[in-house]
Design an enzyme around this catalytic site. Structure first.
Site, PDB file in Angstrom:
ATOM      1  N   THR A 161       0.906  -1.159   0.000  1.00  0.00           N
ATOM      2  CA  THR A 161       0.000   0.000   0.000  1.00  0.00           C
ATOM      3  C   THR A 161       0.940   1.204   0.000  1.00  0.00           C
ATOM      4  O   THR A 161       2.019   1.128   0.602  1.00  0.00           O
ATOM      5  CB  THR A 161      -0.929   0.041   1.236  1.00  0.00           C
ATOM      6  OG1 THR A 161      -0.117   0.110   2.403  1.00  0.00           O
ATOM      7  CG2 THR A 161      -1.833  -1.193   1.314  1.00  0.00           C
ATOM      8  N   HIS A 162       0.564   2.239  -0.683  1.00  0.00           N
ATOM      9  CA  HIS A 162       1.451   3.411  -0.871  1.00  0.00           C
ATOM     10  C   HIS A 162       2.777   3.009  -1.507  1.00  0.00           C
ATOM     11  O   HIS A 162       3.788   3.685  -1.307  1.00  0.00           O
ATOM     12  CB  HIS A 162       1.733   4.117   0.458  1.00  0.00           C
ATOM     13  CG  HIS A 162       0.515   4.338   1.302  1.00  0.00           C
ATOM     14  ND1 HIS A 162      -0.241   5.474   1.255  1.00  0.00           N
ATOM     15  CD2 HIS A 162      -0.102   3.527   2.200  1.00  0.00           C
ATOM     16  CE1 HIS A 162      -1.256   5.376   2.090  1.00  0.00           C
ATOM     17  NE2 HIS A 162      -1.206   4.195   2.680  1.00  0.00           N
ATOM     18  N   SER A 283      19.002  -0.968 -25.525  1.00  0.00           N
ATOM     19  CA  SER A 283      19.341   0.431 -25.740  1.00  0.00           C
ATOM     20  C   SER A 283      20.410   0.511 -26.814  1.00  0.00           C
ATOM     21  O   SER A 283      21.264  -0.360 -26.922  1.00  0.00           O
ATOM     22  CB  SER A 283      19.869   1.033 -24.434  1.00  0.00           C
ATOM     23  OG  SER A 283      20.685   2.148 -24.731  1.00  0.00           O
ATOM     24  N   LYS A 289      21.149  -2.742 -21.021  1.00  0.00           N
ATOM     25  CA  LYS A 289      19.742  -2.430 -20.770  1.00  0.00           C
ATOM     26  C   LYS A 289      18.751  -3.314 -21.493  1.00  0.00           C
ATOM     27  O   LYS A 289      18.987  -3.805 -22.584  1.00  0.00           O
ATOM     28  CB  LYS A 289      19.465  -0.965 -21.130  1.00  0.00           C
ATOM     29  CG  LYS A 289      20.118  -0.023 -20.153  1.00  0.00           C
ATOM     30  CD  LYS A 289      19.500   1.335 -20.199  1.00  0.00           C
ATOM     31  CE  LYS A 289      18.146   1.335 -19.495  1.00  0.00           C
ATOM     32  NZ  LYS A 289      17.575   2.686 -19.492  1.00  0.00           N
ATOM     33  N   ASN A 291      14.693  -2.725 -21.979  1.00  0.00           N
ATOM     34  CA  ASN A 291      13.635  -1.774 -21.647  1.00  0.00           C
ATOM     35  C   ASN A 291      12.245  -2.350 -21.890  1.00  0.00           C
ATOM     36  O   ASN A 291      12.020  -3.032 -22.883  1.00  0.00           O
ATOM     37  CB  ASN A 291      13.804  -0.494 -22.478  1.00  0.00           C
ATOM     38  CG  ASN A 291      15.112   0.212 -22.159  1.00  0.00           C
ATOM     39  OD1 ASN A 291      15.567   0.182 -21.018  1.00  0.00           O
ATOM     40  ND2 ASN A 291      15.729   0.804 -23.161  1.00  0.00           N
ATOM     41  N   GLU A 296       5.461   0.222 -21.454  1.00  0.00           N
ATOM     42  CA  GLU A 296       5.412   1.690 -21.441  1.00  0.00           C
ATOM     43  C   GLU A 296       4.420   2.223 -22.473  1.00  0.00           C
ATOM     44  O   GLU A 296       3.684   3.177 -22.224  1.00  0.00           O
ATOM     45  CB  GLU A 296       6.803   2.266 -21.716  1.00  0.00           C
ATOM     46  CG  GLU A 296       7.787   1.996 -20.589  1.00  0.00           C
ATOM     47  CD  GLU A 296       9.212   2.332 -21.002  1.00  0.00           C
ATOM     48  OE1 GLU A 296       9.758   3.302 -20.469  1.00  0.00           O
ATOM     49  OE2 GLU A 296       9.773   1.637 -21.861  1.00  0.00           O
ATOM     50  N   TYR A 323     -30.720  15.028 -35.232  1.00  0.00           N
ATOM     51  CA  TYR A 323     -29.391  14.950 -35.828  1.00  0.00           C
ATOM     52  C   TYR A 323     -28.802  16.332 -36.078  1.00  0.00           C
ATOM     53  O   TYR A 323     -29.486  17.255 -36.480  1.00  0.00           O
ATOM     54  CB  TYR A 323     -29.470  14.181 -37.157  1.00  0.00           C
ATOM     55  CG  TYR A 323     -28.127  14.100 -37.877  1.00  0.00           C
ATOM     56  CD1 TYR A 323     -27.237  13.073 -37.593  1.00  0.00           C
ATOM     57  CD2 TYR A 323     -27.750  15.058 -38.818  1.00  0.00           C
ATOM     58  CE1 TYR A 323     -26.008  13.003 -38.236  1.00  0.00           C
ATOM     59  CE2 TYR A 323     -26.520  14.995 -39.461  1.00  0.00           C
ATOM     60  CZ  TYR A 323     -25.650  13.969 -39.162  1.00  0.00           C
ATOM     61  OH  TYR A 323     -24.442  13.900 -39.787  1.00  0.00           O
ATOM     62  N   LYS A 331     -16.750   9.465 -35.276  1.00  0.00           N
ATOM     63  CA  LYS A 331     -16.154   8.210 -35.746  1.00  0.00           C
ATOM     64  C   LYS A 331     -14.665   8.044 -35.524  1.00  0.00           C
ATOM     65  O   LYS A 331     -14.208   6.982 -35.095  1.00  0.00           O
ATOM     66  CB  LYS A 331     -16.466   8.037 -37.237  1.00  0.00           C
ATOM     67  CG  LYS A 331     -17.947   7.871 -37.475  1.00  0.00           C
ATOM     68  CD  LYS A 331     -18.300   7.839 -38.934  1.00  0.00           C
ATOM     69  CE  LYS A 331     -19.787   8.060 -39.119  1.00  0.00           C
ATOM     70  NZ  LYS A 331     -20.218   9.442 -38.728  1.00  0.00           N
TER      71      LYS A 331
HETATM   72  N1  ARG Z   1     -21.780  11.599 -43.043  1.00  0.00           N
HETATM   73  C1  ARG Z   1     -22.867  11.853 -42.159  1.00  0.00           C
HETATM   74  C2  ARG Z   1     -22.486  11.478 -40.699  1.00  0.00           C
HETATM   75  O1  ARG Z   1     -21.557  10.802 -40.527  1.00  0.00           O
HETATM   76  C3  ARG Z   1     -24.058  11.074 -42.557  1.00  0.00           C
HETATM   77  C4  ARG Z   1     -25.337  11.647 -42.128  1.00  0.00           C
HETATM   78  C5  ARG Z   1     -25.650  12.897 -42.884  1.00  0.00           C
HETATM   79  N2  ARG Z   1     -26.930  13.394 -42.552  1.00  0.00           N
HETATM   80  C6  ARG Z   1     -27.289  14.639 -42.831  1.00  0.00           C
HETATM   81  N3  ARG Z   1     -28.481  15.002 -42.465  1.00  0.00           N
HETATM   82  N4  ARG Z   1     -26.455  15.477 -43.401  1.00  0.00           N
HETATM   83  O2  ARG Z   1     -23.125  11.885 -39.763  1.00  0.00           O
END
Ligand code: ARG
Length: 473
Positions: A161-162, A283, A289, A291, A296, A323, A331
């Site tokens: 611990t610690h 190294s 060494k 490593n 890491e 949306y 993404k």
């Molecule tokens: N490329 C767009 C996205 O990834 C697709 C959806 C586009 N929809 C819109 N109403 N412009 O979100």
């Protein structure tokens, strides 16, 4: 494009061709969302089949669409498909090519659909598959831990611990702590899959559709449990992406903590483990060494995943329903986090599997730092009926004496211990050894080798059950 647009200096630098080029550069997502091509085509095939089944399009059109989509799939997989930034994203790239291939019938595919439910579908499918990959990778890591824990169920080491020596534990027990952590990660992965297992298709732009679609049919065809229930939520929800990143960040944090321990354990000062050549480097200047680079890098890569989580939380926090184009920024962080996590899990599984354990160094360290002091206090409570607080105090004096004599507690003569407290007898020496200390900790979840072996057996059973449960999904 007009001459004055092209020469507009405001847009500057690499956007010499004017605002259209800037718009294209900021708007296009094809550079990264082409990764969703397989999910996009799978979704379109299911959508077209449903449209034909419900009489919204003709069987002949559906046949043409399906044929065209399959051709596109092979073109992309063969690397002959030409992606165009002018066509913005994967959805429009596929649709434009479909029109080239099959003519007017292509225009019927997008009936009762919007890119909003389309992208929500594609991305969900992708994240679901990635979660399944992580689930399998975690299974492999857990198996690797169990093998090593079994091997070292009775190997003593200092528990910290610690980062100060606290009490002796077994290395098997320490490894099983990680089994608990990665086991929780795996259950979080499965929870996340359960929650995202709803099909967005049919929500259309945000309000649903007037066409007589069969959302249950597409949901089933695409392997979802059921369709989503609210069309507005469906196109504006990215919880599944946030959950993936949260799960990934927690898991990466666990990997990072173990990586840190491996870095510390593999120093010459600790010398608890030796990394195989496969997971370390030399190294270029210091020949002695070795490593722990892989450890890491696992520790460091956690930062990218945590950054991705904060990034997407920040993208989402101000968005009104439903949306907004902001959501296109969901993404890249996920793709990067997924690739990073997959790599981290693979590297850690390899490292755990071929870590060379120096049991002697561990045992030696386990006995240092008066690690059995608590055992002495416990003995005084048990055998001499001292209240724990008094036993703690008496033990403190024994530790001070041992420190002064520069010896371990077990080396103090009985007379000296008796001088500290008259109730001490010869029997005390049986609890002062590291092995006896460890063996005595038989409480449920404790470090006694017998208890550690019981935990390992229970986990083996659980992993078997987990594997069957996953297959049944
Ligand atoms: N490329 C767009 C996205 O990834 C697709 C959806 C586009 N929809 C819109 N109403 N412009 O979100």
């Amino acid at each position: 494009m007009s001459e004055n647009k092209a020469s507009n200096r405001m847009w500057g630098g690499r956007f010499a061709s004017g605002p259209d080029a800037v718009m294209e550069a900021i708007n296009a997502s094809i550079g990264f969302d082409k990764k969703l091509y397989a999910q996009d085509i799978r979704g379109s095939l299911a959508h077209a089949a449903m449209l034909a089944q419900t009489g919204i399009i003709s069987a002949e059109d559906e046949r043409k669409i399906a044929h065209g989509l399959n051709t596109i799939l092979s073109e992309i997989e063969a690397g002959t498909f030409e992606f165009s930034a002018k066509l913005e994203d994967i959805h429009m790239n596929v649709e434009a090519r479909l029109a080239e291939l099959i003519g007017p019938a292509a225009g019927r595919l997008h009936t009762a659909r919007s890119r909003n439910d389309q992208v929500a579908l594609d991305f969900r499918l992708w994240v679901k598959e990635e979660l399944q990959r992580v689930d399998a990778a975690l299974g492999g890591l857990l198996e690797a831990f169990l093998v090593r824990a079994e091997e070292h169920a009775a190997t003593v080491m200092p528990g910290f611990t610690h980062l100060q020596t606290a009490q002796p534990v077994t290395f098997g027990h320490h490894l099983m702590a990680y089994v608990e952590m990665f086991g929780r990660d795996r259950s979080r992965v499965r929870d996340a899959i359960d929650r995202l297992d709803e099909c967005p298709l049919g929500a259309a732009a945000l309000a649903g559709t007037g066409f007589p679609v069969d959302r249950h049919m597409t949901a089933k065809a695409l392997g979802f449990r059921e369709p989503t229930r609210n069309s507005i939520d469906t196109v504006s929800d990215r919880d599944f992406a946030l959950e993936f990143l949260s799960v990934a960040a927690i898991c990466a944090t666990h990997l990072s903590r173990l990586a840190e321990e491996i870095v510390v354990w593999s120093t010459p000062q600790f010398g608890f483990v030796r990394l195989s050549d496969a997971f370390s480097t030399g190294s270029s200047i210091m020949p002695q060494k070795k490593n722990p680079d892989a450890a890491e890098l696992i520790r460091a890569k956690t930062g990218r995943i945590n950054g991705g989580l904060v990034g997407l939380l920040t993208v989402m926090k101000g968005l009104p329903l439903a949306y907004s184009k902001d959501m296109q920024e969901d993404k890249e962080a996920i793709f990067d986090a997924a690739e990073t996590l997959d790599l981290m899990l693979a590297a850690m599984t390899g490292m755990v599997g071929d870590l060379e354990v120096n049991s002697r160094a561990m045992r030696k360290a386990a006995g240092s730092g008066f690690s059995t002091a608590t055992d002495l206090a416990d003995w005084l409570v048990r055998e001499a009926s001292l209240p724990f607080r008094e036993a703690h105090h008496v033990t403190g004096r024994a530790v001070a004496l041992a420190e002064e004599r520069k010896c371990g507690l077990e080396k103090l003569p009985l007379d000296d211990l008796k001088a500290i407290h008259p109730a001490v007898t010869d029997g005390v020496y049986s609890v002062l050894s590291v092995m006896n200390s460890v063996k005595s900790r038989t409480s449920y979840g404790g470090t006694a080798p017998a208890e550690v072996r019981r935990q390992i057996r229970a986990w083996r059973k659980r992993l078997k059950a987990d594997a069957t449960a996953m297959k049944r999904r």
